[in-house]
Design a protein around this motif. Structure first.
Motif, PDB file in Angstrom:
ATOM      1  N   SER A   1       5.196  11.577  92.503  1.00 17.78           N
ATOM      2  CA  SER A   1       6.547  11.835  93.043  1.00 17.78           C
ATOM      3  C   SER A   1       7.232  10.522  93.437  1.00 17.78           C
ATOM      4  CB  SER A   1       6.527  12.842  94.202  1.00 17.78           C
ATOM      5  OG  SER A   1       5.622  12.422  95.159  1.00 17.78           O
ATOM      6  N   GLU A   2       6.453   9.579  93.956  1.00 13.27           N
ATOM      7  CA  GLU A   2       7.046   8.262  94.283  1.00 13.27           C
ATOM      8  C   GLU A   2       7.497   7.543  93.013  1.00 13.27           C
ATOM      9  OE1 GLU A   2       7.992   6.898  97.147  1.00 13.27           O
ATOM     10  OE2 GLU A   2       7.460   8.912  97.849  1.00 13.27           O
ATOM     11  N   GLU A   3       6.664   7.618  91.994  1.00 12.02           N
ATOM     12  CA  GLU A   3       6.979   6.931  90.735  1.00 12.02           C
ATOM     13  C   GLU A   3       8.246   7.506  90.096  1.00 12.02           C
ATOM     14  OE1 GLU A   3       5.443   4.303  89.942  1.00 12.02           O
ATOM     15  OE2 GLU A   3       6.015   3.967  87.847  1.00 12.02           O
ATOM     16  N   LEU A   4       8.336   8.829  90.104  1.00 14.05           N
ATOM     17  CA  LEU A   4       9.499   9.470  89.467  1.00 14.05           C
ATOM     18  C   LEU A   4      10.803   9.068  90.161  1.00 14.05           C
ATOM     19  CD1 LEU A   4       8.047  13.064  88.856  1.00 14.05           C
ATOM     20  CD2 LEU A   4       8.531  11.341  87.116  1.00 14.05           C
ATOM     21  N   LYS A   5      10.719   8.874  91.467  1.00 18.07           N
ATOM     22  CA  LYS A   5      11.931   8.516  92.222  1.00 18.07           C
ATOM     23  C   LYS A   5      12.534   7.197  91.730  1.00 18.07           C
ATOM     24  CE  LYS A   5      10.839  10.951  96.467  1.00 18.07           C
ATOM     25  NZ  LYS A   5       9.787  10.794  97.439  1.00 18.07           N
ATOM     26  N   LYS A   6      11.685   6.363  91.110  1.00 18.90           N
ATOM     27  CA  LYS A   6      12.183   5.056  90.654  1.00 18.90           C
ATOM     28  C   LYS A   6      13.040   5.166  89.391  1.00 18.90           C
ATOM     29  CE  LYS A   6       7.961   2.734  92.168  1.00 18.90           C
ATOM     30  NZ  LYS A   6       6.705   2.254  91.623  1.00 18.90           N
ATOM     31  N   TYR A   7      12.940   6.314  88.715  1.00 16.74           N
ATOM     32  CA  TYR A   7      13.625   6.406  87.416  1.00 16.74           C
ATOM     33  C   TYR A   7      14.537   7.633  87.369  1.00 16.74           C
ATOM     34  CZ  TYR A   7       9.714   3.381  86.306  1.00 16.74           C
ATOM     35  OH  TYR A   7       8.783   2.372  86.318  1.00 16.74           O
ATOM     36  N   ASN A   8      15.700   7.446  86.778  1.00 21.74           N
ATOM     37  CA  ASN A   8      16.586   8.582  86.570  1.00 21.74           C
ATOM     38  C   ASN A   8      16.121   9.434  85.413  1.00 21.74           C
ATOM     39  OD1 ASN A   8      18.636   9.141  88.292  1.00 21.74           O
ATOM     40  ND2 ASN A   8      19.842   7.354  87.650  1.00 21.74           N
ATOM     41  N   HIS A   9      15.611   8.728  84.397  1.00 27.32           N
ATOM     42  CA  HIS A   9      15.143   9.418  83.199  1.00 27.32           C
ATOM     43  C   HIS A   9      13.844   8.766  82.744  1.00 27.32           C
ATOM     44  CE1 HIS A   9      19.512  10.110  83.133  1.00 27.32           C
ATOM     45  NE2 HIS A   9      19.144  11.301  82.711  1.00 27.32           N
ATOM     46  N   ALA A  10      12.854   9.592  82.427  1.00 29.17           N
ATOM     47  CA  ALA A  10      11.590   8.996  81.977  1.00 29.17           C
ATOM     48  C   ALA A  10      10.850   9.932  81.025  1.00 29.17           C
ATOM     49  CB  ALA A  10      10.704   8.675  83.177  1.00 29.17           C
TER      50      ALA A  10
ATOM     51  N   GLN B   1      18.647  15.885  70.793  1.00 35.03           N
ATOM     52  CA  GLN B   1      19.896  16.630  70.991  1.00 35.03           C
ATOM     53  C   GLN B   1      19.779  17.600  72.174  1.00 35.03           C
ATOM     54  OE1 GLN B   1      21.048  18.599  67.396  1.00 35.03           O
ATOM     55  NE2 GLN B   1      23.126  17.751  67.621  1.00 35.03           N
ATOM     56  N   ILE B   2      18.634  18.250  72.262  1.00 35.21           N
ATOM     57  CA  ILE B   2      18.411  19.197  73.368  1.00 35.21           C
ATOM     58  C   ILE B   2      18.458  18.432  74.701  1.00 35.21           C
ATOM     59  CG2 ILE B   2      16.644  20.650  74.473  1.00 35.21           C
ATOM     60  CD1 ILE B   2      15.771  21.418  71.541  1.00 35.21           C
ATOM     61  N   ILE B   3      17.767  17.302  74.753  1.00 34.70           N
ATOM     62  CA  ILE B   3      17.702  16.546  76.016  1.00 34.70           C
ATOM     63  C   ILE B   3      19.086  16.017  76.396  1.00 34.70           C
ATOM     64  CG2 ILE B   3      16.742  14.480  77.119  1.00 34.70           C
ATOM     65  CD1 ILE B   3      14.228  14.954  75.314  1.00 34.70           C
ATOM     66  N   LYS B   4      19.776  15.467  75.416  1.00 40.57           N
ATOM     67  CA  LYS B   4      21.076  14.842  75.720  1.00 40.57           C
ATOM     68  C   LYS B   4      22.157  15.882  76.049  1.00 40.57           C
ATOM     69  CE  LYS B   4      19.722  10.627  75.024  1.00 40.57           C
ATOM     70  NZ  LYS B   4      19.882   9.304  75.391  1.00 40.57           N
ATOM     71  N   SER B   5      21.947  17.134  75.645  1.00 38.24           N
ATOM     72  CA  SER B   5      22.980  18.145  75.884  1.00 38.24           C
ATOM     73  C   SER B   5      22.996  18.625  77.337  1.00 38.24           C
ATOM     74  CB  SER B   5      22.777  19.333  74.946  1.00 38.24           C
ATOM     75  OG  SER B   5      21.607  20.028  75.337  1.00 38.24           O
ATOM     76  N   ASP B   6      22.004  18.216  78.127  1.00 36.08           N
ATOM     77  CA  ASP B   6      21.974  18.663  79.521  1.00 36.08           C
ATOM     78  C   ASP B   6      21.472  17.507  80.402  1.00 36.08           C
ATOM     79  OD1 ASP B   6      21.583  19.790  81.982  1.00 36.08           O
ATOM     80  OD2 ASP B   6      20.423  21.515  81.254  1.00 36.08           O
ATOM     81  N   PRO B   7      22.364  16.902  81.203  1.00 34.20           N
ATOM     82  CA  PRO B   7      21.964  15.746  82.012  1.00 34.20           C
ATOM     83  C   PRO B   7      20.862  16.065  83.030  1.00 34.20           C
ATOM     84  CG  PRO B   7      24.316  16.263  82.291  1.00 34.20           C
ATOM     85  CD  PRO B   7      23.762  17.274  81.367  1.00 34.20           C
ATOM     86  N   ALA B   8      20.652  17.341  83.304  1.00 35.25           N
ATOM     87  CA  ALA B   8      19.584  17.704  84.245  1.00 35.25           C
ATOM     88  C   ALA B   8      18.201  17.501  83.627  1.00 35.25           C
ATOM     89  CB  ALA B   8      19.746  19.158  84.686  1.00 35.25           C
TER      90      ALA B   8
ATOM     91  N   THR C   1      17.519  19.096  88.572  1.00 34.64           N
ATOM     92  CA  THR C   1      16.509  18.350  87.815  1.00 34.64           C
ATOM     93  C   THR C   1      15.674  19.337  87.006  1.00 34.64           C
ATOM     94  OG1 THR C   1      16.356  16.595  89.456  1.00 34.64           O
ATOM     95  CG2 THR C   1      14.447  16.900  88.017  1.00 34.64           C
ATOM     96  N   LYS C   2      15.605  19.065  85.720  1.00 31.35           N
ATOM     97  CA  LYS C   2      14.733  19.880  84.874  1.00 31.35           C
ATOM     98  C   LYS C   2      13.669  18.990  84.266  1.00 31.35           C
ATOM     99  CE  LYS C   2      18.396  23.085  83.609  1.00 31.35           C
ATOM    100  NZ  LYS C   2      19.302  23.556  82.545  1.00 31.35           N
ATOM    101  N   VAL C   3      12.450  19.476  84.268  1.00 30.09           N
ATOM    102  CA  VAL C   3      11.376  18.783  83.546  1.00 30.09           C
ATOM    103  C   VAL C   3      11.203  19.525  82.227  1.00 30.09           C
ATOM    104  CG1 VAL C   3       8.894  18.330  83.503  1.00 30.09           C
ATOM    105  CG2 VAL C   3      10.232  17.865  85.569  1.00 30.09           C
ATOM    106  N   VAL C   4      11.208  18.779  81.133  1.00 29.52           N
ATOM    107  CA  VAL C   4      11.110  19.424  79.832  1.00 29.52           C
ATOM    108  C   VAL C   4       9.849  18.936  79.126  1.00 29.52           C
ATOM    109  CG1 VAL C   4      13.545  19.914  79.476  1.00 29.52           C
ATOM    110  CG2 VAL C   4      12.698  17.660  78.900  1.00 29.52           C
TER     111      VAL C   4
END
Ligand code: ASP
Length: 438
Positions: free
Chosen positions: A156-165, A24-31, A3-6
């Motif tokens: 941290s609870e909120e983030l767990k609900k989403y794969n991407h946000a 393009q930067i975000i989509k090039s790395d699923p992390a 998991t990367k936070v950008v």
């Protein structure tokens, strides 16, 4: 999965072209799962950041000036981005709501925060990511400081609900329900908070430079980029004026041991600078990691015979400064002398009172304030191992004809700080740089 936070800064999201690079930067790395967003920054040198335009709107409303025409320029920026991206997204209701809320005294921080809020809505739409409003996950305490525990637990609870946000940077909420922002550049802090809550493997901070340079390019010729730097080295350099990342952005990730990678949206192939807790594993091509400097310091110089034998002398002097709410930067002392380096502006309007108090309360023989000092920090984890670094610094500076007025080497041996006359600042910086880098 990693998991990367950008986090993308204002210049990375200033117009539709920049949005495309970001996607393009975000989509090039699923992390790259969680994205923290700044308000649109400058598109060219004379341009105005949306955050500054919003502050201006707030002032205009306060002065009872008509804000509509000026606010329309902000609407144009957002609408332009949406149109040029070819998005089917009507943001006019949001824009209208923000304008009305500003007119109904929702506060200066609320006004400023809408730059990030609106930009995040657009980016979330463009990427097809969920939107998490910072006002639901970033909490401040009554005294204005971040409520770290509550923020981390809820976020941290909120983030767990989403794969991407997508999460807007720069602001959060006070216990009384009003919006509060961090200080300027504060989206960097939000990014760090999100990285911690997501237990990210990496916090990527995307900006418009390929990392930290070894020194100020306005003073030094072609300073190289720093490949890796420890949090502590960075603290030393940024305190002295190296600005790429907000000062406070280090703390949330530092405690969690998450590295920060400074990257360039306009040159994504560049590796940038890694900021890590222990940079020992990274080879340093030079003994020093970087040099930074700052002008505008003064020295309070105190002389008293047998000062060294007088128990409590230092404490009494520092108490006087404390009474004036002045913090000191350095305290180099001799046997019968004590020098206190403070920022010159801190002395404004109370010089005479300070001199008088010190003379009277500790019965000093002589007290004077000397201005025009600049401090230069030579920072590097490699200095501990390399013998003679201090000698090389001092020789280089004196060979350039510069008189060193103060020396302070921290016990961590991570830095050497020199005080020289302000007009010798550039010469001294270049002399040190050429000694170690050229
Ligand atoms: N937009 C805000 C500023 O200009 C916050 C940020 O960009 O980090 O300071």
């Amino acid at each position: 999965m990693l998991t990367k936070v950008v986090k993308f800064g204002g210049s990375s999201l200033a117009d539709a072209e920049q949005f495309k690079k970001v996607a393009q930067i975000i989509k090039s790395d699923p992390a790259r799962r969680y994205v923290v967003v700044s308000a649109p920054g400058k598109r060219f040198k004379e341009d105005t950041k949306v955050t500054d335009m919003l502050y201006r709107c707030y002032e205009m409303i306060r002065n009872r000036e008509d804000v509509d025409a000026y606010y329309a320029k902000i609407c144009d920026r957002y609408n332009g981005i949406i149109r040029e991206l070819g998005l089917q997204f009507d943001i006019s209701g949001e824009l209208e709501y923000v304008k009305n809320a500003m007119k109904h005294a929702s506060g200066r921080d609320f006004a400023a925060s809408r730059g990030e809020y609106l930009n995040s809505l657009i980016l979330a739409k463009y990427l097809g990511f969920s939107f998490i409003d910072a006002e639901n996950v970033i909490f401040f305490k009554d005294n204005g400081s971040l409520d770290e525990e509550r923020t981390n637990a809820v976020l941290s609870e909120e983030l767990k609900k989403y794969n991407h946000a997508v999460i807007p940077g720069f602001y959060g909420i006070m216990p009384n329900g009003t919006i509060k922002t961090f200080s300027r550049g504060g989206s960097d802090i939000t990014g760090s908070i999100v990285a911690r809550a997501a237990e990210a493997d990496l916090y990527e901070n995307w900006t418009d430079v390929s990392g930290f340079l070894m020194g100020d390019p306005r003073v030094l010729k072609d300073p190289p980029t720093i490949d890796a730097i420890s949090y502590r080295e960075l603290r030393e350099l940024s305190y002295m004026g190296a600005t790429v990342l907000h000062d406070e952005a280090i703390f949330p990730v530092r405690y969690a041991g998450i590295p920060i990678n400074i990257r360039n949206t306009n040159a994504p192939e560049d590796a940038g600078t890694m900021i890590v807790s222990d940079a020992a594993a990274y080879e340093t091509p030079h003994v020093i990691t970087g040099i930074a400097g700052k002008k505008g310091f003064s020295v309070i110089h105190i002389e008293k015979d047998m000062m060294n034998a007088e128990v409590g002398f230092g404490r009494r002097v520092l108490e006087i400064l404390e009474d004036h709410e002045i913090s000191f930067e350095h305290l180099p002392s001799g046997i019968d002398t004590m020098s206190i380096v403070v920022s010159s502006t801190a002395l404004d309007g109370r010089r005479d009172r300070i001199i008088h108090s010190i003379s009277r309360l500790v019965h000093a023989d002589h007290v004077e304030i000397l201005d025009g000092l600049c401090l230069i920090a030579v920072v590097g984890r490699g200095m501990v191992k390399a013998k003679g670094t201090a000698a090389r610094v001092f020789n280089a500076v004196s060979a350039a004809g510069v008189n060193i007025r103060m020396i302070d080497q921290g016990s961590s041996e991570l830095n050497i700080i020199l005080g020289v006359d302000e007009d010798a600042y550039e010469i001294a910086m270049s002399a040190i740089f050429n000694e170690f880098v050229k």
